[in-house]
Design an enzyme around this catalytic site. Structure first.
Site, PDB file in Angstrom:
ATOM      1  N   GLU A 317       0.757  -1.070   0.022  1.00  0.00           N
ATOM      2  CA  GLU A 317       0.147   0.087  -0.057  1.00  0.00           C
ATOM      3  C   GLU A 317       0.703   1.374   0.041  1.00  0.00           C
ATOM      4  O   GLU A 317       1.714   1.447   1.116  1.00  0.00           O
ATOM      5  CB  GLU A 317      -0.938   0.112   1.306  1.00  0.00           C
ATOM      6  CG  GLU A 317      -1.923  -1.050   1.098  1.00  0.00           C
ATOM      7  CD  GLU A 317      -2.921  -0.834   2.423  1.00  0.00           C
ATOM      8  OE1 GLU A 317      -4.199  -0.994   2.205  1.00  0.00           O
ATOM      9  OE2 GLU A 317      -2.580  -0.496   3.386  1.00  0.00           O
ATOM     10  N   CYS A 318       0.966   2.092  -1.116  1.00  0.00           N
ATOM     11  CA  CYS A 318       1.321   3.414  -1.016  1.00  0.00           C
ATOM     12  C   CYS A 318       2.997   3.321  -1.021  1.00  0.00           C
ATOM     13  O   CYS A 318       3.446   2.895  -2.001  1.00  0.00           O
ATOM     14  CB  CYS A 318       0.875   4.345  -0.043  1.00  0.00           C
ATOM     15  SG  CYS A 318       1.066   5.933  -0.440  1.00  0.00           S
ATOM     16  N   GLY A 319       3.428   3.487   0.110  1.00  0.00           N
ATOM     17  CA  GLY A 319       4.804   3.311   0.351  1.00  0.00           C
ATOM     18  C   GLY A 319       5.234   1.804  -0.289  1.00  0.00           C
ATOM     19  O   GLY A 319       6.309   1.344  -0.451  1.00  0.00           O
ATOM     20  N   MET A 322       5.711   1.824  -3.691  1.00  0.00           N
ATOM     21  CA  MET A 322       6.831   2.326  -4.119  1.00  0.00           C
ATOM     22  C   MET A 322       7.925   1.163  -3.904  1.00  0.00           C
ATOM     23  O   MET A 322       8.908   1.293  -4.963  1.00  0.00           O
ATOM     24  CB  MET A 322       7.143   3.501  -3.220  1.00  0.00           C
ATOM     25  CG  MET A 322       5.959   4.676  -3.424  1.00  0.00           C
ATOM     26  SD  MET A 322       5.873   5.890  -2.071  1.00  0.00           S
ATOM     27  CE  MET A 322       7.500   6.735  -2.396  1.00  0.00           C
ATOM     28  N   THR A 418      -0.789  -1.007  -4.637  1.00  0.00           N
ATOM     29  CA  THR A 418      -1.871   0.271  -4.721  1.00  0.00           C
ATOM     30  C   THR A 418      -1.487   1.542  -4.140  1.00  0.00           C
ATOM     31  O   THR A 418      -0.825   1.299  -3.024  1.00  0.00           O
ATOM     32  CB  THR A 418      -3.238  -0.251  -4.383  1.00  0.00           C
ATOM     33  OG1 THR A 418      -3.998   0.647  -4.344  1.00  0.00           O
ATOM     34  CG2 THR A 418      -3.283  -0.923  -3.039  1.00  0.00           C
TER      35      THR A 418
END
Length: 438
Positions: A317-319, A322, A418
């Protein structure tokens, strides 16, 4: 458990400092305090936990729904729940502080900046109370906490100006020690910049703890069981959760659900821990952009990339997204190799790229949703992802920006990344557990 909501007149009024001071005042008066946050934030709750000594509950109407709010509230412990609001009391169409207070039927204590006002503090509070009727919100503004108010004549003037049905709950005196450093995404985390206890205790002495405790009330019981209750039996799975300074954004309810239904182990990619023996990995959000060199050199992400290529499920999720990408370029232009699971290159920017409540519709079955299902979440990130032309997306964005404005959920092998953070009340994590069961 009785509780009340701390609503601000605006963002930046000092709600977090007021919340921490009130937690300290109530604890000094002998109360067991359960902190909570009326919004999807991870940073403010880290400060709550640093002072209260227990995880802060996430109370977001968009993420959880009304019954989900009540269920998550009831998972808390203690005799008084202090709910810090988000932005100004009425701001936000997905889940404003006023909407959360109304759904939980909790009174609102208004945080007003009194630095340059006295009678105007009363006028502001009165306006906020009357506005609830104007827009049809069934909430009670019970009184005020005066932020940055001096004692003596200043405090007495505020007291005298308030009408009888608006209580004065005390003040937070001006104090440079009651300042929390900030950076992109908000304040620094509670473990990095916890406020000094001495300063909080000094502020607590100017608050009326028992009056605050007395105004608290108990929310109604949930009308229905959790959507996942029917399928909440234990699963034969072990989930490895990344947990360190780069991966620190996760809701307490997520880890609670993992522990209820499966086994959980933690590891640190920043420290170079090997990937644990598990059935899947969960990479929460956080600050991988602040630890790019360590993540690149430690070897854990490279190992995770090799495992994912062999079909090992990874949810980010997010980080986490990345870290699952091919590369991460900092705002200073430094490029670092990441896990290489997802066909995307991520770049940090000086301004945020997305901030909103989000709704996603699954276009195919994935780790967290069946085809056609919708899930709600929240996005807030300073990075953008440049995806390869053959990239596959699991979701279309009904609301929000996602990865490219129209889609979210990059999927490769049996993994999913995501930009959206979701709450356990969405059912997404239950589906994840059931997908990866050994």
């Amino acid at each position: 458990m009785n509780g009340f909501v701390l609503g601000g007149v605006s963002s930046g009024v000092g709600k977090t400092v007021a919340t921490l001071s009130i937690i300290q005042a109530l604890e000094d008066a002998g109360h067991e305090v359960q902190p909570a946050k009326a919004g999807p934030d991870f940073i403010d709750p880290s400060h709550h936990e640093a002072i209260a000594g227990r995880p802060s509950r996430t109370l977001d109407l968009w993420l959880c729904g009304a019954d989900g709010l009540r269920r998550n509230y009831r998972r808390g412990e203690g005799d008084v729940c202090v709910v810090e609001g988000v932005m100004g009391l009425y701001d936000g169409d997905g889940s404003s502080t006023a909407m959360v207070a109304e759904a939980l039927d909790l009174p609102v204590v208004l945080v007003v900046d009194a630095k340059a006002g006295m009678e105007s503090v009363a006028a502001t509070a009165l306006g906020f109370r009357e506005y609830a009727d104007t827009i049809g919100r069934d909430i009670e503004v019970a009184g005020v906490v005066a932020q940055r108010a001096h004692g003596g004549r200043h405090e007495q003037g505020i007291r005298d100006a308030l009408p009888d049905d608006l209580a004065y709950f005390g003040r937070i005196p001006p104090n440079d020690d009651l300042e929390i450093p900030d950076r992109h995404l908000g304040l620094e985390m509670g473990g990095e910049a916890a406020l000094p206890r001495a300063a909080l205790r000094e502020a607590a002495e100017s608050l009326e703890a028992e009056r605050l405790a007395a105004v608290a009330s108990e929310p109604p019981t949930p009308e229905s069981p959790a959507p996942s209750a029917a399928s909440a039996e234990p699963v034969d799975a072990t989930i490895a959760v990344a947990s360190d300074a780069a991966f620190c954004f996760r809701y307490p309810a997520t880890l609670e659900r993992f522990r209820e239904r499966a086994e959980i182990v933690t590891f640190s990619p920043v420290a170079g821990d090997p990937v644990p023996d598990a059935d899947a990995v969960y990479l929460p959000g956080g600050y991988p952009e602040l630890h790019t060199a360590e993540l690149e050199s430690a070897g854990t992400l490279a190992e995770l990339g090799n495992l994912a290529a062999d079909g090992f499920p990874v949810l980010g999720e997010c980080g986490g997204l990345m870290a699952m990408s091919q590369s991460l370029t900092t705002a200073a232009g430094e490029r670092h190799e990441m896990a290489g699971i997802l066909p995307a290159d991520v770049t940090m920017h000086d301004r945020y790229q997305a901030l909103d409540h989000v709704e996603l519709e699954a276009v195919e079955g994935t780790l967290t949703a069946d085809a056609g299902e919708t899930i709600r979440g929240h996005e807030f990130h300073y990075s953008s992802a440049d995806v390869d032309g053959d990239a596959r997306f699991a979701f279309e964005t009904v609301r929000g920006d996602g990865i490219d404005g129209d889609h979210d959920g990059l999927t490769e092998y049996d993994s999913l990344g995501t930009y959206v953070h979701v709450h356990v009340e969405s059912g997404a994590f239950d589906r994840f557990l059931e997908r990866v069961e050994g």
